[in-house]
Scaffold this motif. Sequence first.
Motif, PDB file in Angstrom:
ATOM      1  N   GLU A 159       0.245   2.486 -27.697  1.00  0.00           N
ATOM      2  CA  GLU A 159      -0.788   1.777 -28.445  1.00  0.00           C
ATOM      3  C   GLU A 159      -1.258   0.538 -27.681  1.00  0.00           C
ATOM      4  O   GLU A 159      -2.406   0.130 -27.775  1.00  0.00           O
ATOM      5  CB  GLU A 159      -0.208   1.348 -29.798  1.00  0.00           C
ATOM      6  N   ASP A 160      -0.377  -0.004 -26.879  1.00  0.00           N
ATOM      7  CA  ASP A 160      -0.605  -1.296 -26.246  1.00  0.00           C
ATOM      8  C   ASP A 160      -1.531  -1.188 -25.030  1.00  0.00           C
ATOM      9  O   ASP A 160      -1.364  -0.315 -24.176  1.00  0.00           O
ATOM     10  CB  ASP A 160       0.768  -1.844 -25.824  1.00  0.00           C
ATOM     11  N   GLU A 161      -2.513  -2.079 -24.940  1.00  0.00           N
ATOM     12  CA  GLU A 161      -3.496  -2.021 -23.855  1.00  0.00           C
ATOM     13  C   GLU A 161      -2.851  -2.285 -22.493  1.00  0.00           C
ATOM     14  O   GLU A 161      -3.178  -1.629 -21.502  1.00  0.00           O
ATOM     15  CB  GLU A 161      -4.637  -3.018 -24.103  1.00  0.00           C
ATOM     16  N   GLN A 162      -1.950  -3.242 -22.457  1.00  0.00           N
ATOM     17  CA  GLN A 162      -1.257  -3.575 -21.203  1.00  0.00           C
ATOM     18  C   GLN A 162      -0.530  -2.354 -20.643  1.00  0.00           C
ATOM     19  O   GLN A 162      -0.622  -2.033 -19.465  1.00  0.00           O
ATOM     20  CB  GLN A 162      -0.210  -4.661 -21.468  1.00  0.00           C
ATOM     21  N   GLU A 163       0.176  -1.697 -21.546  1.00  0.00           N
ATOM     22  CA  GLU A 163       0.954  -0.533 -21.165  1.00  0.00           C
ATOM     23  C   GLU A 163       0.030   0.580 -20.651  1.00  0.00           C
ATOM     24  O   GLU A 163       0.291   1.204 -19.621  1.00  0.00           O
ATOM     25  CB  GLU A 163       1.756  -0.085 -22.397  1.00  0.00           C
ATOM     26  N   LEU A 164      -1.092   0.788 -21.345  1.00  0.00           N
ATOM     27  CA  LEU A 164      -2.059   1.810 -20.915  1.00  0.00           C
ATOM     28  C   LEU A 164      -2.646   1.451 -19.553  1.00  0.00           C
ATOM     29  O   LEU A 164      -2.820   2.320 -18.691  1.00  0.00           O
ATOM     30  CB  LEU A 164      -3.189   1.920 -21.925  1.00  0.00           C
ATOM     31  N   SER A 165      -2.952   0.158 -19.362  1.00  0.00           N
ATOM     32  CA  SER A 165      -3.523  -0.285 -18.082  1.00  0.00           C
ATOM     33  C   SER A 165      -2.601   0.068 -16.936  1.00  0.00           C
ATOM     34  O   SER A 165      -3.045   0.499 -15.867  1.00  0.00           O
ATOM     35  CB  SER A 165      -3.724  -1.799 -18.075  1.00  0.00           C
ATOM     36  N   LEU A 166      -1.335  -0.103 -17.181  1.00  0.00           N
ATOM     37  CA  LEU A 166      -0.350   0.189 -16.145  1.00  0.00           C
ATOM     38  C   LEU A 166      -0.394   1.666 -15.756  1.00  0.00           C
ATOM     39  O   LEU A 166      -0.418   2.015 -14.576  1.00  0.00           O
ATOM     40  CB  LEU A 166       1.022  -0.151 -16.717  1.00  0.00           C
ATOM     41  N   ARG A 167      -0.431   2.512 -16.776  1.00  0.00           N
ATOM     42  CA  ARG A 167      -0.459   3.957 -16.507  1.00  0.00           C
ATOM     43  C   ARG A 167      -1.751   4.346 -15.796  1.00  0.00           C
ATOM     44  O   ARG A 167      -1.737   5.082 -14.818  1.00  0.00           O
ATOM     45  CB  ARG A 167      -0.350   4.769 -17.813  1.00  0.00           C
ATOM     46  N   VAL A 168      -2.874   3.834 -16.324  1.00  0.00           N
ATOM     47  CA  VAL A 168      -4.168   4.189 -15.730  1.00  0.00           C
ATOM     48  C   VAL A 168      -4.240   3.710 -14.281  1.00  0.00           C
ATOM     49  O   VAL A 168      -4.754   4.403 -13.406  1.00  0.00           O
ATOM     50  CB  VAL A 168      -5.328   3.633 -16.588  1.00  0.00           C
ATOM     51  N   ALA A 209      -1.012  -5.711  -7.581  1.00  0.00           N
ATOM     52  CA  ALA A 209      -0.564  -6.572  -8.674  1.00  0.00           C
ATOM     53  C   ALA A 209      -1.084  -6.051 -10.005  1.00  0.00           C
ATOM     54  O   ALA A 209      -0.403  -6.077 -11.017  1.00  0.00           O
ATOM     55  CB  ALA A 209      -1.035  -7.997  -8.439  1.00  0.00           C
ATOM     56  N   SER A 210      -2.321  -5.508  -9.995  1.00  0.00           N
ATOM     57  CA  SER A 210      -2.914  -5.050 -11.247  1.00  0.00           C
ATOM     58  C   SER A 210      -2.151  -3.891 -11.845  1.00  0.00           C
ATOM     59  O   SER A 210      -2.138  -3.680 -13.045  1.00  0.00           O
ATOM     60  CB  SER A 210      -4.351  -4.621 -10.997  1.00  0.00           C
ATOM     61  N   GLN A 211      -1.497  -3.091 -10.986  1.00  0.00           N
ATOM     62  CA  GLN A 211      -0.773  -1.956 -11.510  1.00  0.00           C
ATOM     63  C   GLN A 211       0.432  -2.426 -12.331  1.00  0.00           C
ATOM     64  O   GLN A 211       0.917  -1.729 -13.172  1.00  0.00           O
ATOM     65  CB  GLN A 211      -0.319  -1.037 -10.373  1.00  0.00           C
ATOM     66  N   ARG A 212       0.894  -3.596 -11.994  1.00  0.00           N
ATOM     67  CA  ARG A 212       2.020  -4.125 -12.747  1.00  0.00           C
ATOM     68  C   ARG A 212       1.539  -4.891 -13.980  1.00  0.00           C
ATOM     69  O   ARG A 212       2.004  -4.690 -15.071  1.00  0.00           O
ATOM     70  CB  ARG A 212       2.833  -5.082 -11.873  1.00  0.00           C
ATOM     71  N   SER A 213       0.589  -5.756 -13.750  1.00  0.00           N
ATOM     72  CA  SER A 213       0.273  -6.711 -14.802  1.00  0.00           C
ATOM     73  C   SER A 213      -0.811  -6.191 -15.740  1.00  0.00           C
ATOM     74  O   SER A 213      -0.955  -6.660 -16.838  1.00  0.00           O
ATOM     75  CB  SER A 213      -0.218  -8.017 -14.179  1.00  0.00           C
ATOM     76  N   GLY A 214      -1.561  -5.198 -15.282  1.00  0.00           N
ATOM     77  CA  GLY A 214      -2.657  -4.725 -16.111  1.00  0.00           C
ATOM     78  C   GLY A 214      -3.879  -5.610 -16.032  1.00  0.00           C
ATOM     79  O   GLY A 214      -4.811  -5.463 -16.794  1.00  0.00           O
ATOM     80  N   ALA A 265     -15.933   4.858  -2.373  1.00  0.00           N
ATOM     81  CA  ALA A 265     -14.766   4.151  -1.863  1.00  0.00           C
ATOM     82  C   ALA A 265     -13.522   5.002  -1.999  1.00  0.00           C
ATOM     83  O   ALA A 265     -13.502   5.989  -2.741  1.00  0.00           O
ATOM     84  CB  ALA A 265     -14.576   2.839  -2.634  1.00  0.00           C
ATOM     85  N   ASN A 266     -12.486   4.639  -1.258  1.00  0.00           N
ATOM     86  CA  ASN A 266     -11.202   5.314  -1.411  1.00  0.00           C
ATOM     87  C   ASN A 266     -10.031   4.336  -1.343  1.00  0.00           C
ATOM     88  O   ASN A 266      -8.887   4.746  -1.238  1.00  0.00           O
ATOM     89  CB  ASN A 266     -11.045   6.442  -0.383  1.00  0.00           C
ATOM     90  N   SER A 267     -10.314   3.048  -1.381  1.00  0.00           N
ATOM     91  CA  SER A 267      -9.206   2.092  -1.326  1.00  0.00           C
ATOM     92  C   SER A 267      -8.586   1.973  -2.717  1.00  0.00           C
ATOM     93  O   SER A 267      -9.264   2.106  -3.734  1.00  0.00           O
ATOM     94  CB  SER A 267      -9.693   0.719  -0.853  1.00  0.00           C
ATOM     95  N   THR A 268      -7.288   1.747  -2.741  1.00  0.00           N
ATOM     96  CA  THR A 268      -6.583   1.579  -4.002  1.00  0.00           C
ATOM     97  C   THR A 268      -7.235   0.466  -4.807  1.00  0.00           C
ATOM     98  O   THR A 268      -7.451   0.577  -6.003  1.00  0.00           O
ATOM     99  CB  THR A 268      -5.106   1.239  -3.716  1.00  0.00           C
ATOM    100  N   HIS A 269      -7.599  -0.594  -4.116  1.00  0.00           N
ATOM    101  CA  HIS A 269      -8.226  -1.749  -4.740  1.00  0.00           C
ATOM    102  C   HIS A 269      -9.483  -1.357  -5.528  1.00  0.00           C
ATOM    103  O   HIS A 269      -9.639  -1.694  -6.692  1.00  0.00           O
ATOM    104  CB  HIS A 269      -8.560  -2.758  -3.639  1.00  0.00           C
ATOM    105  N   ASP A 270     -10.368  -0.599  -4.881  1.00  0.00           N
ATOM    106  CA  ASP A 270     -11.633  -0.240  -5.521  1.00  0.00           C
ATOM    107  C   ASP A 270     -11.453   0.756  -6.660  1.00  0.00           C
ATOM    108  O   ASP A 270     -12.039   0.613  -7.731  1.00  0.00           O
ATOM    109  CB  ASP A 270     -12.598   0.370  -4.488  1.00  0.00           C
ATOM    110  N   ILE A 271     -10.651   1.782  -6.415  1.00  0.00           N
ATOM    111  CA  ILE A 271     -10.519   2.848  -7.421  1.00  0.00           C
ATOM    112  C   ILE A 271      -9.771   2.314  -8.643  1.00  0.00           C
ATOM    113  O   ILE A 271     -10.175   2.544  -9.782  1.00  0.00           O
ATOM    114  CB  ILE A 271      -9.795   4.085  -6.822  1.00  0.00           C
ATOM    115  N   VAL A 272      -8.698   1.588  -8.396  1.00  0.00           N
ATOM    116  CA  VAL A 272      -7.926   1.035  -9.522  1.00  0.00           C
ATOM    117  C   VAL A 272      -8.771   0.017 -10.290  1.00  0.00           C
ATOM    118  O   VAL A 272      -8.818   0.024 -11.516  1.00  0.00           O
ATOM    119  CB  VAL A 272      -6.604   0.391  -9.030  1.00  0.00           C
ATOM    120  N   GLY A 273      -9.452  -0.835  -9.561  1.00  0.00           N
ATOM    121  CA  GLY A 273     -10.272  -1.859 -10.211  1.00  0.00           C
ATOM    122  C   GLY A 273     -11.325  -1.249 -11.113  1.00  0.00           C
ATOM    123  O   GLY A 273     -11.537  -1.694 -12.252  1.00  0.00           O
TER     124      GLY A 273
END
Lengths: 124, 420
Positions: free
Chosen positions: B255-264, B389-394, B313-321
């Motif tokens: 349910e939690d947005e932070q938790e979902l952000s991490l997975r996504v 960092a975003s993968q951890r913190s969301g 793009a194909n960088s982790t930074h761009d795709i994750v962002g």
Amino acid sequence: MMAQEGIHAGFPSPATDYMTQAIDLNKELVRHPAATFYGRVVGDSMIDAGVDEGDILVIDRSLDPRDGDMAVCFINGEFTLKYLKFRPHLELLPANDRYPAIVVREGDDFKIWGVVTYVIKKVR
Amino acid sequence: MIALVDCNNFFVSCERVFRPDLEGKAVVVLSNNDGCVVSRSNESKAMGIRMGTPFFQIRHLVDNGSLKAYSSNYALYGDLSDRVMSILADTVPRIEVYSIDEAYLHLEGIPDEKIPVMCRELVVKIRKWVGIPVSVGLAPTKTLAKISSHFAKRHKGYRGVCMMDTEEKMLKALKLTPIDEVWGIGRKLAPKMKDWGIATAYDFVQRPEEWVSSRLGVNGLRTWKELQGIECIEEENEQRRKTICTSRSFADMIEDEQELSLRVSDFAAVCAQKLRKEGSAAGLVTVFLYTNRFRDDLVQYFPSLSLKLGVAANSTHDIVGTALKALKLIYRSGYKYKKAGVIVSDIVPSDSVQGSLFDFDEELRQKMDRLSAVMDEVNSSGTSVLRLASQRSGHYADGIRSEFRSPLYTTSLDEIIEVH
């Protein structure tokens, strides 16, 4: 580990079943999507034509401007909304007695940017 | 016959659509973060401003009013690009979008004598409908069509369309084309060519086939043949995957947005890694969420949203962002999510990606590549240990500088043109 699947034709959305023939204003008001832009009216120079400040203009650049069309023009650094009058010479006519007609002269930085096809007005 | 349609000074031309007063004036568009010049008007080219010039070197020209600079407005450029491409797709049997401002037209079934007229009409139509000036190069192969489009662009007499349809015209064009301007030669090979005494495309095709294949291999030979009108470059995207999807059902509902952000973030990072592995880049990132449809007792919600990347793009930074941006827009609290996923599509070969940082902001590109490469290496051990960092913190830090960005004239109703 994660499940990873190659999808080739998108994924099924449960909403697809309900998306049938509802009226689509995008289709009705935008005949040429590649050529359609929007503008926001500022001021009252077309008030007698029912066009008020804040209204949204649907502008279709694919249309050839004709005498009497309402059009977005670019003149001397500004977009302006006026009626086009081609004869006897090119003039931009406001729809408000308080504004004079603009006579387009040689040397003006002038361009008919696009013909207005609809005016969208928020009434509430 | 194949046609290359190339938008002239594309980013600058996009800005001018909404600022007609900038026609005839010196204008540049800057890369992400306002780092360096990525698009120039003819007037700024004439001032001696080069592609990739760092902004600080020309800032004084902006301050004294002789140059107008814009930050990249990729939402605008992407939208206008779509419009141009849709007009092309409506006109010919098949188009191949090569980059944000270039497309090949396959003209099977159209009689040769009708082609130039059709192309000239396209130039006029695109200028009128979208406001973008384009040039068309016609030739028997893609490599020659590219050269032909250069001529169409540089010489006013062609009125936007240059057709290379005779042996004589072809040879003349090859003699006038420096070897480093040939598609497929690139910056790496150009100095070698100079060492071998090859200055123009014509010098190159004079070399015997064995000479070319022994020194430059299959790719060099392909270019050599293409320059002589022998078609060998296939449509590139076909053998590549059309989409890549990474998704997963959760053991427990989230349910939690932070938790979902991490997975996504994780899903997006896997997609980015796969793109890099196959040497491609994606132009579109889709995020979707499912609640548990087998639980009649719970409220249901199945949102999905696709966001376009300004430049593929194909960088982790761009795709994750981008994935996190999409998630933020579709996430609603009060639902229990059972599954989430990330799909990347609009996939193109990464070496065909043109535009901002890949080509010109060399330092930033290398930084991204290094970061991604390190992550790939560490993560290839099997367990994903290295993350942004975003993968951890969301949280995704969107600290990109764009001091001179124009309004989002076509993608935000709050920023459309004002008409007086």
